[in-house]
Design an enzyme around this catalytic site. Sequence first.
Site, short mmCIF file in Angstrom:
data_model
loop_
_atom_site.label_atom_id
_atom_site.label_comp_id
_atom_site.label_asym_id
_atom_site.label_seq_id
_atom_site.Cartn_x
_atom_site.Cartn_y
_atom_site.Cartn_z
N ARG A 1 -7.20 -18.31 2.38
CA ARG A 1 -6.85 -17.58 1.15
C ARG A 1 -5.57 -16.77 1.35
O ARG A 1 -4.72 -16.70 0.46
CB ARG A 1 -8.01 -16.66 0.74
CG ARG A 1 -7.79 -15.96 -0.59
CD ARG A 1 -9.05 -15.28 -1.12
NE ARG A 1 -9.39 -14.08 -0.36
CZ ARG A 1 -10.46 -13.32 -0.61
NH1 ARG A 1 -11.29 -13.64 -1.59
NH2 ARG A 1 -10.73 -12.25 0.12
N LYS B 1 -3.91 -12.11 -3.65
CA LYS B 1 -4.37 -10.80 -3.15
C LYS B 1 -3.14 -10.06 -2.67
O LYS B 1 -2.83 -10.03 -1.47
CB LYS B 1 -5.37 -11.02 -2.01
CG LYS B 1 -6.78 -10.58 -2.39
CD LYS B 1 -7.76 -10.85 -1.31
CE LYS B 1 -8.32 -9.57 -0.72
NZ LYS B 1 -8.98 -8.67 -1.66
N GLU C 1 -13.77 -8.88 -13.82
CA GLU C 1 -14.46 -8.44 -12.60
C GLU C 1 -14.47 -6.92 -12.56
O GLU C 1 -13.99 -6.27 -13.49
CB GLU C 1 -13.78 -9.02 -11.36
CG GLU C 1 -12.31 -8.64 -11.27
CD GLU C 1 -11.59 -9.29 -10.09
OE1 GLU C 1 -12.17 -10.12 -9.38
OE2 GLU C 1 -10.43 -8.92 -9.89
N1 PXG Z 1 -11.90 -8.93 -6.77
C1 PXG Z 1 -10.81 -8.35 -6.25
C2 PXG Z 1 -9.68 -8.00 -7.14
C3 PXG Z 1 -10.75 -8.11 -4.87
O1 PXG Z 1 -9.65 -7.59 -4.34
C4 PXG Z 1 -12.97 -9.06 -4.65
C5 PXG Z 1 -12.95 -9.28 -6.01
C6 PXG Z 1 -14.14 -9.55 -3.84
O2 PXG Z 1 -13.76 -10.65 -3.04
P1 PXG Z 1 -14.38 -10.89 -1.57
O3 PXG Z 1 -13.57 -11.98 -1.00
O4 PXG Z 1 -14.20 -9.60 -0.81
O5 PXG Z 1 -15.79 -11.22 -1.76
C7 PXG Z 1 -11.86 -8.42 -4.05
C8 PXG Z 1 -11.92 -8.11 -2.59
C9 PXG Z 1 -9.64 -3.43 0.71
C10 PXG Z 1 -10.10 -4.04 -0.58
O6 PXG Z 1 -9.25 -2.26 0.74
C11 PXG Z 1 -10.38 -5.39 -0.68
C12 PXG Z 1 -10.77 -5.95 -1.89
C13 PXG Z 1 -10.89 -5.14 -2.98
C14 PXG Z 1 -10.60 -3.79 -2.88
C15 PXG Z 1 -10.22 -3.24 -1.68
O7 PXG Z 1 -9.66 -4.09 1.74
N2 PXG Z 1 -10.96 -7.32 -1.97
#
Ligand code: PXG
Length: 288
Positions: free
Chosen positions: A50, A149, A182
């Site tokens: 990813r 991301k 989301e």
């Molecule tokens: N939506 C968004 C916008 C995200 O950034 C998820 C869903 C969930 O995806 P995963 O792959 O984690 O199941 C994310 C996940 C951080 C941080 O500080 C990471 C996320 C979101 C907020 C903060 O590392 N990622």
Amino acid sequence: MKVYINGKYYDKDDAKVSVFDHGFLYGDGIFEGIRLYNKNVFKLPKHIDRLFRSARAIMLDMPWSKQEIMDAVCDACRTNNLTDGYIRLVVSRGKGALGLSPRSCSDPQLIIIADQIQLYPDELYQNGLKAITVPTRRNSHAALPPMVKSLNYLNNILAKIEAQNLGYQECLLLNNEGYVAECSGDNVFIAFEGQLITPPVSAGSLGGMTRQTVIELAKKLGYELIEKPLTRFDVWTADECFLTGTAAKLIPLVELDGRKIGTGKPGEMTNNLIKAFNEVAPVEGVKI
Ligand code: PXG
């Protein structure tokens, strides 16, 4: 705690990047949030895939191979003596001249912070979370594709602030068409009449690792899973709702916009999936 920056380790207070790094100046960069469970880096190759898709989308040439990055992630966990933890992997465009063009940036930075995380108190995993729909919309595919991301998380941050100002810990973001995208950093699932439903990524949700894991677990548990656009009405009137994300894992959502969801308590399908997730998470992944 030691922070990895381009192959070297620094104490927390000495872990620094340049103010001329375009990651800092313009949010020009990408990241991953990864979990270490019982010395297994959960879905590490999928996270790195990813990351490379995000890099391709923002035209950032990665000078490291996928294997080099995976080795560095495992090394950072070992260096910090972690058994369980949260890994924040950042790739920034690197130092450059002022101005938006990344052409003057030649040294992308690879940063790995391997630490602990507890997003929500245990009480909320038992009793569920309350959320509110906020005015800030999820990025549109036409603007900044929500699958990237990137280091630009202002939409999600503004959404979180709007919710917190109203006394809520979590927010629901809609897309430009008004469909459920989301939450601030989590995907959304509902249970309705025995089916499990989540919005497709085309609705503006990130293709979450935890989301994908739940889709796989749902099949194993014999639940019918459907990806289809959801409205706020669908969430208000669902039997159950829960959120998924690397940091939050699976957490029940028991209220949205002042409407109690189902019984107002975490539901059976939610609890079964939480149990199934907690069983696979510590055994699936790359051993450090
Ligand atoms: N939506 C968004 C916008 C995200 O950034 C998820 C869903 C969930 O995806 P995963 O792959 O984690 O199941 C994310 C996940 C951080 C941080 O500080 C990471 C996320 C979101 C907020 C903060 O590392 N990622």
